[in-house]
Design an enzyme around this catalytic site. Structure first.
Site, PDB file in Angstrom:
ATOM      1  N   GLY A 242     103.216  55.084  79.501  1.00  7.28           N
ATOM      2  CA  GLY A 242     102.556  53.630  79.666  1.00  7.28           C
ATOM      3  C   GLY A 242     103.001  52.650  78.646  1.00  7.28           C
ATOM      4  O   GLY A 242     103.782  53.026  77.539  1.00  7.28           O
ATOM      5  N   HIS A 243     102.452  51.605  78.596  1.00  2.51           N
ATOM      6  CA  HIS A 243     103.080  50.550  77.709  1.00  2.51           C
ATOM      7  C   HIS A 243     102.407  50.706  76.201  1.00  2.51           C
ATOM      8  O   HIS A 243     101.507  51.233  75.958  1.00  2.51           O
ATOM      9  CB  HIS A 243     102.754  48.981  78.210  1.00  2.51           C
ATOM     10  CG  HIS A 243     101.008  49.087  78.521  1.00  2.51           C
ATOM     11  ND1 HIS A 243     100.490  47.802  78.829  1.00  2.51           N
ATOM     12  CD2 HIS A 243      99.940  49.926  78.113  1.00  2.51           C
ATOM     13  CE1 HIS A 243      99.046  47.911  79.261  1.00  2.51           C
ATOM     14  NE2 HIS A 243      98.974  49.051  78.701  1.00  2.51           N
ATOM     15  N   ASN A 244     103.317  50.290  75.284  1.00  8.82           N
ATOM     16  CA  ASN A 244     102.813  50.431  73.716  1.00  8.82           C
ATOM     17  C   ASN A 244     103.050  51.884  73.394  1.00  8.82           C
ATOM     18  O   ASN A 244     102.547  51.991  72.215  1.00  8.82           O
ATOM     19  CB  ASN A 244     101.576  49.933  73.416  1.00  8.82           C
ATOM     20  CG  ASN A 244     101.583  48.427  73.945  1.00  8.82           C
ATOM     21  OD1 ASN A 244     102.498  47.464  73.937  1.00  8.82           O
ATOM     22  ND2 ASN A 244     100.288  48.089  74.549  1.00  8.82           N
TER      23      ASN A 244
END
Length: 353
Positions: A242-244
């Site tokens: 997922g993002h980050n």
């Protein structure tokens, strides 16, 4: 005899180890069961020792301990037969080198900078202001959107998609179907309109040197900061990051694992297949997560963690599952019994021995 061959002595000279026995001419590396007199195989699992004894391999790669059961055979002695096997296999099957040139069907933006030594396959699309380094291979059907930077000696297999602004280090390999830099799953609930409002994902994905990404794996771009996979991380097929997120150096993640946004995985960690890891968590370096384990909170101390029941017959599973549903009730009953026992003994249940 095949024209391309190696000798046992040449292997030892190049890779180390100790040769015991005849200097056999070798034409391939294969399994213990299939090997013949001009083949080399290896024994790394003691459970396969009988297979090694029965094998017709001309040379066996083994440890000193395993050599005792293989008297009279030609052996290469090493501390790590599996690693030695991997290095021998690379000698028999060297990496394919880039064949410089751009296929006529490729679509290259005018502002893209592509090294002359690159191989660009059929129907590849490369966007504006992209930079691609020396000896990199971009194979058929791959799409690289604008403003991407790709290092030297990379291999981007067929039908990979790299979204805008992503960065790849040197010697990165992306297998078919993987998607690097798609939007992270970011939405805010609008109470007035009773609908989701999409959060713009303004970060990118940065892959360090020697990263390997498996087929159909997806790594989302950051919402504000970047999603980072550090050097030498190895990520298997059908993994979702997922993002980050931040995946540390030398991490190995096995197939079908899901890692939610903003989670950090420390260096040298190993994540087993189909593990599910929640968002905004921290996993310290040198941690192993067992296959199919659900991780819902940060881990404070490195170690081996697993949370799945071992295989059992269905009827036994049904009985155990029934008990699990009543664990809280059973706990309350035990506490009540402990309290009653303490009263009978004239002591408080809160006192310690």
């Amino acid at each position: 005899m095949a024209e391309n061959y190696l000798t046992a002595s040449a292997l030892v000279k190049q890779l180390g180890g100790e040769l015991r026995g005849d200097d056999v001419i070798l034409t391939r590396i294969t399994s213990l069961q299939q090997a013949q007199e001009h083949d080399i195989s290896f024994l790394s699992n003691p459970r396969l020792r009988e297979d090694a004894v029965a094998s017709r391999a001309g040379v066996l790669i083994v440890t000193e301990k395993s050599a005792a059961a293989l008297v009279g055979r030609t052996l290469i002695i090493t501390d790590d037969p599996y690693l030695y096997f991997a290095r021998v296999a690379r000698l028999f099957h060297p990496l394919q080198q880039a064949r410089s040139g751009i296929h006529p069907s490729a679509i290259i933006a005018p502002s893209a900078q592509i090294a002359d030594s690159c191989e660009i396959g059929a129907n590849v699309v490369i966007g504006e202001r992209c930079v691609i380094g020396e000896h990199t291979r971009v194979l058929a059907g791959t799409v690289i959107e604008e403003d991407c930077i790709i290092g030297n000696d990379c291999v981007i297999h067929a039908n990979v998609t790299i979204y805008h602004g992503c960065q790849l280090g040197n010697r990165v390999e992306l297998h078919s179907g993987c998607v690097i830099g798609a939007d992270g799953f970011g939405f805010a609930w609008d109470k007035q309109k009773n609908e989701w409002f999409k959060i713009v994902q303004t970060g990118c994905v940065i892959l360090g040197d020697d990263v390997d990404i498996g087929a159909n794996t997806t790594i989302d771009r950051g919402a504000i900061e970047n999603t980072i996979v550090e050097k030498d991380a190895k990520i298997d097929n059908q993994v979702m990051i997922g993002h980050n997120g931040k995946i540390g150096a030398h991490v190995a993640i096995v197939a079908c694992t899901g890692i939610a946004g903003s989670t950090e995985v420390g260096d040298f960690s190993v994540i087993g297949g189909a593990a599910m890891i929640g968002g905004h968590l921290n996993i310290p370096p040198k941690t192993t997560i067992g296959a199919a384990t659900a991780v819902s909170h940060s881990i404070k101390e490195s170690g081996y963690y697993a949370s799945i029941f071992p295989l059992q017959k269905h009827n036994d599973w049904v009985k155990n599952a029934a008990h699990i549903r009543h664990l809280h009730e059973m706990n309350q009953k035990i506490k009540a019994l402990e309290h009653q026992l303490a009263e009978l003994n004239g002591t408080s249940s809160n006192q310690q021995d």
